[in-house]
Design an enzyme around this catalytic site. Structure first.
Site, PDB file in Angstrom:
ATOM      1  N   HIS A   1      -4.894  -5.086  -1.628  1.00  0.00           N
ATOM      2  CA  HIS A   1      -5.808  -4.937  -0.505  1.00  0.00           C
ATOM      3  C   HIS A   1      -6.894  -6.018  -0.577  1.00  0.00           C
ATOM      4  O   HIS A   1      -7.167  -6.561  -1.633  1.00  0.00           O
ATOM      5  CB  HIS A   1      -6.451  -3.553  -0.533  1.00  0.00           C
ATOM      6  CG  HIS A   1      -5.480  -2.436  -0.311  1.00  0.00           C
ATOM      7  ND1 HIS A   1      -4.657  -1.961  -1.311  1.00  0.00           N
ATOM      8  CD2 HIS A   1      -5.188  -1.700   0.791  1.00  0.00           C
ATOM      9  CE1 HIS A   1      -3.913  -0.974  -0.840  1.00  0.00           C
ATOM     10  NE2 HIS A   1      -4.211  -0.796   0.443  1.00  0.00           N
TER      11      HIS A   1
ATOM     12  N   GLU B   1      -2.363  -2.395  -8.258  1.00  0.00           N
ATOM     13  CA  GLU B   1      -3.543  -2.633  -7.408  1.00  0.00           C
ATOM     14  C   GLU B   1      -3.843  -1.331  -6.680  1.00  0.00           C
ATOM     15  O   GLU B   1      -3.023  -0.403  -6.661  1.00  0.00           O
ATOM     16  CB  GLU B   1      -3.283  -3.769  -6.416  1.00  0.00           C
ATOM     17  CG  GLU B   1      -2.223  -3.490  -5.375  1.00  0.00           C
ATOM     18  CD  GLU B   1      -2.736  -2.741  -4.150  1.00  0.00           C
ATOM     19  OE1 GLU B   1      -3.904  -2.954  -3.743  1.00  0.00           O
ATOM     20  OE2 GLU B   1      -1.978  -1.944  -3.592  1.00  0.00           O
TER      21      GLU B   1
ATOM     22  N   SER C   1       0.834  -1.195   0.000  1.00  0.00           N
ATOM     23  CA  SER C   1       0.000   0.000   0.000  1.00  0.00           C
ATOM     24  C   SER C   1       0.875   1.254   0.000  1.00  0.00           C
ATOM     25  O   SER C   1       1.657   1.470  -0.922  1.00  0.00           O
ATOM     26  CB  SER C   1      -0.961  -0.034   1.191  1.00  0.00           C
ATOM     27  OG  SER C   1      -1.957   0.950   1.081  1.00  0.00           O
TER      28      SER C   1
END
Length: 371
Positions: free
Chosen positions: A323, A258, A161
């Site tokens: 995620h 992503e 992330s």
């Protein structure tokens, strides 16, 4: 044409065709030095370069790492709390960081430069890693990286992330591979080392050694590609463009993307930004992970097909990484093979198969010890 080891072949093309999307004369992807795999008893340092972790979840995640046989220490400032602005009383209704920028950087740098530490694991994502980058002493980090070669290879930087910012900077400036996967105050906190779980097994393989394979759910453009793996969380990649820490161009590489809670139009805008900057030029292939809470999956597929299809390279979607509840681990910078098969009876002249087919992104991780 020699493409530096990277190769993309679109379904229907000859097997000895030049790598699709790799223009002649472009510098091949620079090889990163693979991190040394862990062994039981190795020390890992958990630091918090981004958002604050819940103490109970952080401890639960650290307990899982200990159950894997690792000696876990936690950074000095990992449980600190500050708001985004100047120092002062912390307001719980404002966004918070896990300590001041200089303190978060100090924990990260101390762990990376400590010869007793074999891996630096980020507690969670959120926001704040980009603010840490200017506070790091890159000469000291580089010297520690070079010193680690004598003990079998660079140590591991692990996280995902917001940690994409660190992956890009470490990969480019220190020329090491890094580990993109679940974090202690996130999914790891919910794992049970005694229970079978594909996220845990993928993490174990990436850290300790073993083959890592991520199955996709459907092909958006068929073909096969090889090259070093790059990418991460889309919003972080675009946020770094134009900075001294920008990700290197994707030429000759397999791109993994992503994100979370980004509407399809925002995903489209970020892809356009990367395309207009030339970042995608010469990419070998694209692997798409999870897009949790990013709107209608059909609309996202339409966006990916429209923006990435013209690159002329394989595009595989639905990989269980990023995620979401299933978070497999990837070694960014490592050699990767992307296989996006066409459905049976597919017309090679049609770049967009009508029927979803599974495929996979595969990384061959060496056994524990020296690489």
């Amino acid at each position: 044409m020699n493409s530096g080891g990277a190769r993309a072949v679109v379904a229907g093309g000859p097997p000895d065709a030049p790598a699709v999307g790799t223009p002649g004369g472009r510098e091949p992807a620079r090889e990163a030095r693979g991190y040394r795999r862990l062994a039981p008893g190795d020390r890992v340092a958990v630091v918090a370069p981004s958002g604050p972790a819940e103490p109970a979840r952080l401890e639960a995640g650290c307990a899982v790492l200990r159950d894997l046989g690792l000696d876990v220490v936690v950074g000095k400032h990992a449980l600190d709390r500050v708001n985004l602005g100047p120092a002062g009383p912390v307001r719980g209704d404002w966004h918070r960081l896990a300590g001041a920028d200089a303190d978060r950087a100090a924990d990260l740098q101390a762990a990376w430069c400590d010869p007793r530490v074999r891996a630096v694991v980020c507690a969670r994502g959120g926001y704040g890693a980009t603010r840490v980058l200017d506070h790091l002493d890159w000469d000291a980090l580089r010297a520690a990286t070079e010193a680690s070669l004598a003990s079998g290879g660079p140590k591991i930087l692990h996280g995902s992330s917001d940690v994409t910012a660190l992956h890009c900077a470490f990969g480019t400036r220190l020329r090491v591979t890094t580990s993109f996967g679940p974090m202690p105050a996130g999914v790891i906190a919910d794992l049970d080392p005694a229970a079978p779980d594909d996220s845990l097994e993928s993490l174990r393989a990436a850290l300790f050694g073993g083959a890592v394979t991520l199955p996709g759910t459907h092909t958006l453009r068929p073909g096969r590609a090889e090259g070093p793996l790059t990418g991460g969380t889309l919003s972080l990649l675009t946020a770094l463009l134009g900075t001294p820490y920008a990700p290197p161009p994707a030429a000759g590489r397999v791109v993994f993307l992503e994100d979370v809670t980004e509407a399809p139009y925002r995903v489209d805008r970020m892809l356009v930004q990367l395309l207009q900057s030339g970042w995608f030029d010469g990419a070998a292939g694209v692997a798409l992970g999870t897009w949790k809470d990013c709107g209608d999956p059909a609309e996202l597929d339409a966006v990916f097909t429209a923006r990435l299809g013209p690159l002329g390279v394989p595009v595989l979607a639905g990989l269980p990484a990023g995620h979401g509840p299933r978070q497999h681990t990837l070694e960014l910078g490592a050699p990767a093979v992307l296989h996006a098969p066409a459905p049976p009876g597919h017309d090679p002249a049609d770049p967009h198969p009508a029927v979803p087919e599974t495929g996979a992104l595969t990384l061959e991780a060496p056994p524990g010890g020296a690489r």
